[in-house]
Design a protein around this motif. Structure first.
Motif, PDB file in Angstrom:
ATOM      1  N   ARG A   1      28.387  -4.017  50.247  1.00  0.00           N
ATOM      2  CA  ARG A   1      29.401  -4.712  49.458  1.00  0.00           C
ATOM      3  C   ARG A   1      29.657  -3.987  48.142  1.00  0.00           C
ATOM      4  O   ARG A   1      30.797  -3.863  47.702  1.00  0.00           O
ATOM      5  N   VAL A   2      28.575  -3.510  47.517  1.00  0.00           N
ATOM      6  CA  VAL A   2      28.711  -2.788  46.247  1.00  0.00           C
ATOM      7  C   VAL A   2      29.602  -1.560  46.422  1.00  0.00           C
ATOM      8  O   VAL A   2      30.430  -1.256  45.561  1.00  0.00           O
ATOM      9  N   PHE A   3      29.473  -0.878  47.546  1.00  0.00           N
ATOM     10  CA  PHE A   3      30.212   0.365  47.781  1.00  0.00           C
ATOM     11  C   PHE A   3      31.596   0.141  48.389  1.00  0.00           C
ATOM     12  O   PHE A   3      32.479   0.964  48.197  1.00  0.00           O
ATOM     13  N   VAL A   4      31.757  -0.964  49.129  1.00  0.00           N
ATOM     14  CA  VAL A   4      32.995  -1.114  49.902  1.00  0.00           C
ATOM     15  C   VAL A   4      33.769  -2.377  49.512  1.00  0.00           C
ATOM     16  O   VAL A   4      34.729  -2.312  48.748  1.00  0.00           O
ATOM     17  N   SER A   5      33.355  -3.521  50.031  1.00  0.00           N
ATOM     18  CA  SER A   5      34.185  -4.723  49.881  1.00  0.00           C
ATOM     19  C   SER A   5      34.295  -5.214  48.447  1.00  0.00           C
ATOM     20  O   SER A   5      35.329  -5.776  48.054  1.00  0.00           O
TER      21      SER A   5
ATOM     22  N   ARG B   1      25.782   3.130  58.756  1.00  0.00           N
ATOM     23  CA  ARG B   1      26.442   3.033  57.445  1.00  0.00           C
ATOM     24  C   ARG B   1      27.049   1.647  57.253  1.00  0.00           C
ATOM     25  O   ARG B   1      26.955   1.056  56.175  1.00  0.00           O
ATOM     26  N   GLU B   2      27.660   1.118  58.301  1.00  0.00           N
ATOM     27  CA  GLU B   2      28.261  -0.214  58.205  1.00  0.00           C
ATOM     28  C   GLU B   2      27.205  -1.298  58.057  1.00  0.00           C
ATOM     29  O   GLU B   2      27.492  -2.375  57.527  1.00  0.00           O
ATOM     30  N   GLN B   3      26.004  -1.019  58.504  1.00  0.00           N
ATOM     31  CA  GLN B   3      24.892  -1.958  58.297  1.00  0.00           C
ATOM     32  C   GLN B   3      24.313  -1.826  56.889  1.00  0.00           C
ATOM     33  O   GLN B   3      23.502  -2.659  56.472  1.00  0.00           O
TER      34      GLN B   3
ATOM     35  N   PRO C   1      35.288   3.958  48.794  1.00  0.00           N
ATOM     36  CA  PRO C   1      36.249   4.863  48.147  1.00  0.00           C
ATOM     37  C   PRO C   1      35.609   6.067  47.462  1.00  0.00           C
ATOM     38  O   PRO C   1      36.242   7.114  47.337  1.00  0.00           O
ATOM     39  N   ARG C   2      34.349   5.945  47.024  1.00  0.00           N
ATOM     40  CA  ARG C   2      33.700   7.052  46.321  1.00  0.00           C
ATOM     41  C   ARG C   2      32.772   7.849  47.229  1.00  0.00           C
ATOM     42  O   ARG C   2      31.894   8.569  46.743  1.00  0.00           O
TER      43      ARG C   2
END
Length: 507
Positions: free
Chosen positions: A92-96, A436-438, A448-449
């Motif tokens: 969540r920190v990296f994506v959503s 990665r999705e897990q 995004p980064r």
């Protein structure tokens, strides 16, 4: 008089103690659980003596709390930090929830006055500045451009083989330093691909490029002092900034950039058509479009250089180590590679990324020795989080959020026998994407980064491995340790004591 002096000293000691522990109630007030911090150290007991890598301290906390909570509160000296211990929260920190954790903590420690080059690296840029720089650089790293410079990879691989054969003839009993060898490879590769220049890294008289690269990533003890000081007194970040790229190194690369520009323009003026549409070609187009001077062009170019030298060399050297330790896996990979060699003894670019076991070996090496063992993100917008078995809490703007990638990637719950090199973990279709999705595998980050140089790095890594394994048998020299213990002072994951290997030419 003595009594007054002792009283004043005692008062100063009490005030100092209060100052050092004042923040220790930060997470308690927000009802966020976590281990008790210690004065001076916080939750990093080896902060000063550097006898153990910091990720092991975080791993102990992670294992203590992971069954009960999603995140816990810790302290770097006296600075509060949020340690993420649930991999789905990490994702969540990296994506959503990216907009809430848009920037990296290092952005608070550098600016253009202190370090023009590093401050302009996408890793350190923030907000719209980061978005624009990423938009500028990404088109320079398309698969088309990477394919265009793939012949350079083949040429450098051949130089690597010649260099290795020479080292074997010298027959040093301590083996060959795999990290040094890999740095020679990446410095030659990146310098040629990005600047169109030769580093001569595999000769007896390399250009200064290799030495400057090694110096760049061998950071002085003052770095440790700086991080300790800003952890103790965060306000110092507004007064004193970090300089990662020294003035001397910056000047060298600015001059190098100018040499590359002059050489390319000289060819154009002479009516010579340069045979490849490479990264320098793209950077010059970008510079013309945005009216950038040489220093600004260098800052853009150093994104390729900074991200392409050390981390890629680290993966290559550790992967060779893991293959050397496991002869069965090494031979299995060699069989796959040899089955796809063309008439010239190389693997075509389009085929290189279609070899499942090669890809699995790279991913597994990154899992065991992740170059980025943790990420220090910065909360840019407040966000309320739930905490399994705990109470909801708000992450405030400016809070450092630590995502300990090592803890997830070396957790037996997600990867049984985590210290064992087992590439078959990644042999399922899209296994790396699934992990990665897990949230349990972020070899190149996520969201995004995510690392913009990932595809270029993978091409370098695979090219080097193909060359070495099809030309040599690789064995571990007794000088190399048998465990996977990390070097305590390394900013990028490195095996403690170095990686020393023996190479035997194949007939």
């Amino acid at each position: 008089m003595l009594e007054i002096t002792l009283t004043l000293l005692l008062l100063l000691a009490v005030l100092f103690y209060i100052f050092m522990t004042w923040n220790f109630g930060y997470w308690r007030k927000r009802k966020v659980p976590g281990p008790a911090p210690r004065i001076f150290f916080g939750n990093y007991p080896h902060m000063y003596n550097m006898k153990r890598h910091a990720i092991y301290d975080l791993d102990e906390i992670y294992r203590q709390y992971k069954q009960e909570y999603d995140a816990v509160g810790i302290y770097g000296a006296r600075s509060p930090q949020l340690l993420v211990i649930n991999p789905q929260l990490a994702r969540r920190v990296f994506v959503s929830d990216f907009k809430h954790f848009h920037d990296n903590e290092i952005s608070l420690m550098v600016d253009e006055k202190s370090d023009f080059i590093f401050a302009n690296n996408p890793f350190a840029l923030v907000g719209e500045g980061w978005k624009q720089r990423r938009a500028d650089i990404t088109p320079g790293l398309t698969m088309g451009r990477i394919k265009t410079v793939y012949p350079v990879t083949i040429e450098v691989c051949q130089k690597l083989t010649e260099w290795l054969r020479k080292q074997i003839r010298l027959a040093e009993p301590g083996g060959i330093d795999a990290k040094d060898m890999s740095l020679r490879f990446t410095s030659e590769m990146v310098t040629d691909c990005v600047l169109g220049l030769k580093a001569e890294s595999f000769t007896d008289k390399p250009t200064p490029i290799l030495a400057y690269i090694k110096e760049l990533f061998t950071q002085p003890w003052t770095f440790v002092v700086y991080f300790v000081l800003v952890s103790t007194l965060p306000a110092l970040r507004h007064v004193f900034k970090l300089r990662f790229v020294s003035r001397r190194i910056e000047n060298f690369f600015v001059d190098l950039m100018q040499s590359a520009i002059n050489a390319r323009r000289g060819q154009q003026a002479a009516g010579k058509q340069f045979e490849r549409v490479d990264f320098l070609d793209y950077i010059l187009q970008l510079g013309s479009k945005r009216h950038l001077d040489t220093r600004q062009l260098t800052a853009n170019t150093m994104t390729f250089l900074l991200d392409g030298f050390e981390t890629t060399a680290t993966v290559i050297s550790h992967m060779l180590l893991l293959l050397a330790r496991n002869e069965q896996v090494q031979q299995r990979l060699r069989n796959e590679l040899e089955a796809h060699l063309n008439a010239r003894g190389v693997i075509d670019f389009d085929k290189l990324n279609e070899l499942p076991f090669l890809d699995a070996c790279v991913q597994e090496a990154i899992r065991i020795f992740p170059p980025g063992f943790m990420s220090n993100k910065l909360c840019t917008e407040p966000l309320e989080l739930t905490n399994k078995n705990g109470e909801n809490f708000i992450v405030e703007r400016g809070t450092t959020v630590i995502v300990p990638h090592y803890c997830f990637m070396l957790d037996e719950e997600y990867f049984p026998n985590p210290q064992v090199f087992q590439p078959d973990r990644f042999m399922q279709p899209d296994a790396a994407k699934m992990y990665r999705e897990q949230g349990v595998f972020m070899g190149f980050g996520d969201g995004p980064r995510i690392c913009i140089g990932m595809r270029f790095a993978m091409t370098q890594i695979k090219g080097a491995i193909v060359e070495v394994l099809t030309k040599f048998n690789v064995r571990v020299n007794p000088k190399t340790r048998t465990d996977n213990l990390y070097e305590p002072t390394a900013f990028i994951t490195t095996l403690k004591g170095g990686i020393w290997l023996d190479f035997e030419p194949r007939q």
